[in-house]
Design a protein around this motif. Sequence first.
Motif, short mmCIF file in Angstrom:
data_model
loop_
_atom_site.label_atom_id
_atom_site.label_comp_id
_atom_site.label_asym_id
_atom_site.label_seq_id
_atom_site.Cartn_x
_atom_site.Cartn_y
_atom_site.Cartn_z
N ALA A 82 63.15 1.57 55.66
CA ALA A 82 64.31 0.69 55.82
C ALA A 82 65.28 1.28 56.85
CB ALA A 82 65.02 0.50 54.49
N GLY A 83 66.02 0.38 57.50
CA GLY A 83 67.09 0.79 58.42
C GLY A 83 68.43 0.65 57.72
N ASP A 97 53.86 3.14 42.53
CA ASP A 97 53.51 4.34 43.27
C ASP A 97 54.07 4.20 44.67
OD1 ASP A 97 52.42 6.55 44.48
OD2 ASP A 97 50.32 6.02 44.11
N CYS A 98 55.35 4.55 44.84
CA CYS A 98 56.03 4.24 46.10
C CYS A 98 56.89 5.40 46.58
CB CYS A 98 56.90 2.99 45.92
SG CYS A 98 57.70 2.45 47.45
N GLN A 99 56.83 5.63 47.87
CA GLN A 99 57.72 6.56 48.56
C GLN A 99 58.57 5.74 49.51
OE1 GLN A 99 55.72 9.84 50.49
NE2 GLN A 99 57.46 10.24 51.85
N SER A 100 59.82 6.14 49.74
CA SER A 100 60.69 5.36 50.63
C SER A 100 61.47 6.28 51.56
CB SER A 100 61.65 4.50 49.82
OG SER A 100 62.53 5.30 49.04
N HIS A 101 61.83 5.71 52.71
CA HIS A 101 62.70 6.37 53.68
C HIS A 101 63.73 5.34 54.15
CE1 HIS A 101 60.34 10.05 54.21
NE2 HIS A 101 59.26 9.30 54.26
N CYS A 102 64.98 5.76 54.23
CA CYS A 102 66.04 4.93 54.81
C CYS A 102 66.62 5.69 55.98
CB CYS A 102 67.10 4.61 53.77
SG CYS A 102 68.38 3.49 54.37
N TYR A 103 66.52 5.11 57.18
CA TYR A 103 66.91 5.81 58.40
C TYR A 103 68.36 5.47 58.77
CZ TYR A 103 61.85 6.33 58.73
OH TYR A 103 60.54 6.62 58.48
N SER A 104 69.17 6.49 58.91
CA SER A 104 70.58 6.29 59.25
C SER A 104 70.72 5.80 60.68
CB SER A 104 71.36 7.60 59.07
OG SER A 104 70.86 8.59 59.94
N ASN A 105 71.80 5.07 60.91
CA ASN A 105 72.16 4.57 62.25
C ASN A 105 71.01 3.79 62.90
OD1 ASN A 105 73.89 4.22 64.48
ND2 ASN A 105 73.01 5.98 65.54
N THR A 106 70.33 2.96 62.12
CA THR A 106 69.29 2.08 62.64
C THR A 106 69.41 0.72 61.97
OG1 THR A 106 67.64 2.69 60.96
CG2 THR A 106 67.68 4.01 62.99
N ASP A 118 59.09 7.71 67.18
CA ASP A 118 58.43 8.99 66.87
C ASP A 118 58.67 9.40 65.43
OD1 ASP A 118 57.53 9.09 69.46
OD2 ASP A 118 59.07 10.49 70.16
N GLN A 119 59.88 9.23 64.95
CA GLN A 119 60.20 9.61 63.57
C GLN A 119 59.48 8.71 62.57
OE1 GLN A 119 64.38 9.93 62.74
NE2 GLN A 119 64.09 10.34 60.57
N VAL A 120 59.47 7.41 62.85
CA VAL A 120 58.81 6.47 61.95
C VAL A 120 57.30 6.75 61.88
CG1 VAL A 120 58.20 4.04 61.62
CG2 VAL A 120 60.54 4.67 62.24
N LEU A 121 56.67 6.93 63.02
CA LEU A 121 55.23 7.18 63.04
C LEU A 121 54.89 8.51 62.39
CD1 LEU A 121 54.43 5.88 66.63
CD2 LEU A 121 53.96 4.72 64.46
N SER A 122 55.74 9.50 62.55
CA SER A 122 55.53 10.79 61.91
C SER A 122 55.59 10.67 60.39
CB SER A 122 56.57 11.80 62.40
OG SER A 122 56.43 13.04 61.75
N ASP A 123 56.54 9.88 59.88
CA ASP A 123 56.64 9.67 58.43
C ASP A 123 55.44 8.90 57.90
OD1 ASP A 123 59.03 11.05 58.13
OD2 ASP A 123 60.26 9.27 58.50
N ILE A 124 54.95 7.94 58.66
CA ILE A 124 53.74 7.21 58.26
C ILE A 124 52.55 8.15 58.22
CG2 ILE A 124 52.07 5.46 59.01
CD1 ILE A 124 54.45 3.77 59.96
N ASP A 125 52.41 9.00 59.23
CA ASP A 125 51.30 9.96 59.27
C ASP A 125 51.34 10.88 58.05
OD1 ASP A 125 50.25 8.96 61.61
OD2 ASP A 125 51.20 10.46 62.90
#
Length: 283
Positions: free
Chosen positions: A225-226, A246-255, A265-272
């Motif tokens: 999420a942004g 069974d869920c992991q989440s990320h919320c990216y600041s200032n997006t 790059d950050q999003v793809l790294s987290d997916i990897d």
Amino acid sequence: MSAHRSQTTSPATNLNVYVQGKGFPILCLHGHPGSGSSLSVFTNHLSKRFQTFAPDLRGYGKSWFNGNFAMHDHLTDLEALIDRFGIRKCLILGWSLGGILGMELALRLPERVTGLILVATAARPRGNHPPVTWQDNVYTGVAALLSFIKPDWQWNIETFGKRSLFRYLIQQHNPTAYRYIAKDALSAYLQTSAPATRALYSAIGAGYNRLTDLEQIQCPALVLAGECDRHITAEASLETSRYLKDCQSHCYSNTAHLFPWEIPDQVLSDIDRWLEKNLQVVS
């Protein structure tokens, strides 16, 4: 929109699809407006290890369709696409509307969906987008056209981009985001049909809430999420993550809603990293 088969559906449409790479299948579903090619930020990366399928949904891109249809007809099309390519199991990555369709497919075809990557989406979507003015539309058109000519033109970004509707779609007005907007957003917008728009807004008007049904989804999920998303709020996305078993989440600041184009790059790294921890979703 619902996955219930009791609804009246039209015959499946033979969707245009962009196929890249080899390996375990990943079905990549775009949002509105959008097209399969607008998911290049994901498919160009993931296709180095997997086989990505990025269809133009009915009424979008090159999947032309005459006449009106309903949102659940997308599910009929996607199930037919999975059968057409002989995909026994697949991981689904869905952005915005594509994420909603991904959850619906996981509910409809639990034996075939191994995992979900849900980007800027929600099972009970809510937004807080301000009213759109005529000036917003003018500035957006100018900013988009000038970005197409010269994506990293800082004068355009400062003069038009930050005053256009892009200010609600991105927070980081950097050349990377504008290059993706120029390459993938403008053509997708122009190829989004009126019936596709009507189908979406009809579903929104009818209300959509699948939160309590998410407990039926057993496969692993990743919710991204942004923080400043005005189209589908981060709160709505993170609410969805809490209902998935069974869920992991990320919320990216200032997006915002287009955060994969702001910080790819950050999003793809987290997916990897998520894929490395959940190898069962791609095997």
